[in-house]
Design an enzyme around this catalytic site. Sequence first.
Site, short mmCIF file in Angstrom:
data_model
loop_
_atom_site.label_atom_id
_atom_site.label_comp_id
_atom_site.label_asym_id
_atom_site.label_seq_id
_atom_site.Cartn_x
_atom_site.Cartn_y
_atom_site.Cartn_z
N GLY A 1 39.27 52.07 44.72
CA GLY A 1 39.39 52.74 46.01
C GLY A 1 38.29 52.42 46.99
O GLY A 1 38.40 52.72 48.17
N THR B 1 39.07 44.43 45.19
CA THR B 1 39.95 44.12 46.32
C THR B 1 39.20 44.00 47.65
O THR B 1 39.46 43.08 48.43
CB THR B 1 41.03 45.22 46.44
OG1 THR B 1 41.73 45.29 45.20
CG2 THR B 1 42.01 44.93 47.57
N LYS C 1 36.34 47.31 29.40
CA LYS C 1 36.80 48.28 30.40
C LYS C 1 38.17 48.76 29.94
O LYS C 1 39.15 48.00 29.99
CB LYS C 1 36.87 47.66 31.79
CG LYS C 1 37.41 48.65 32.82
CD LYS C 1 37.54 48.05 34.21
CE LYS C 1 38.34 49.00 35.10
NZ LYS C 1 38.62 48.41 36.41
#
Lengths: 66, 256
Positions: free
Chosen positions: B183, B205, B95
């Site tokens: 997000g 998260t 990544k």
Amino acid sequence: MRIKINDQGLELTEQSSLAELLSAQNIDTTAIAVALNGKIMHRGHWQQTKLNDGDTITLVQAVAGG
Amino acid sequence: MFRIADRDFQSRLLIGTGKYSSANVMQESLAASGSELVTLALKRVQLDRPGDDIVTPIQNLGLQLLPNTSGAKTAQEAIFAARLAREALGTHWLKLEIHPDPNYLLPDPIETLNAAEALVKEGFTVLPYCGADPVLCKRLQDVGCAAVMPLGAPIGSNQGLLTRDFLRIIIEQASVPVIVDAGIGAPSHAVEAMEMGADAVLVNTAIATANDPVAMSQAFRNAVIAGRMAYEAGLSQNASLKATASSPLTDFLESL
């Protein structure tokens, strides 16, 4: 002989290899990578790589991240 | 099932391993998520405080590792980090993330494109984290990236798909998988991305900092499945302010 690991100075009393240094520092080598003076050292070469005065070693390990 | 490079995946949910309260909770969450592709970061070893081995438990779950280049601020740093990651973890999957801005962690498009091109030539399977810019995503695809990972909102902000209109264009144009990254703060956001036709989403998260990360993992797993099913079923296009009855309204009343 003085070397640096991750910007931390270290005094070595005798000539040693990269593998011996990692072992002496009790580093778990499962998922780490080593660069010597900016050049990545393949795991298979640690044993035969002798350290010299002034060498700079970068040592990284996998940690949690997104 | 979907394919990235030469590998098929059953799960369309990618999971990040950061911010968990403990290694045990992380492991349980990973197992509950059904994910098969898991991100990791690299950090300099602190000689007086070496970290725990995070890799073995993940590999024991049979999951594929996706190391990131977080911390890199330039293409040159990212390329060095990528080579270290390949050496440390024995995978050429990467990544790629380059975000020099500490406040919003927005990816640098020029450095990312330059690094991607170089790393593809070195044999890496590159999945770049990038802005939701359709032109950039096309360029990343053209230099050989195996997927693109446009952001929904800044990393860790849980704001959902602020970039939805551009994500639609990216999905429409891409010939490599589109993985919406960053997000996504709630399963509903993941559903929205999947309904839109995203191939996968990456979540960290929102799961790791939930009150119950293991249960939240399952919620995301179900959300991704539901969103994909809805996309494949084809959403009804019948959207207007005016109501349209779904039951016959009057016939039987008139006969009274």
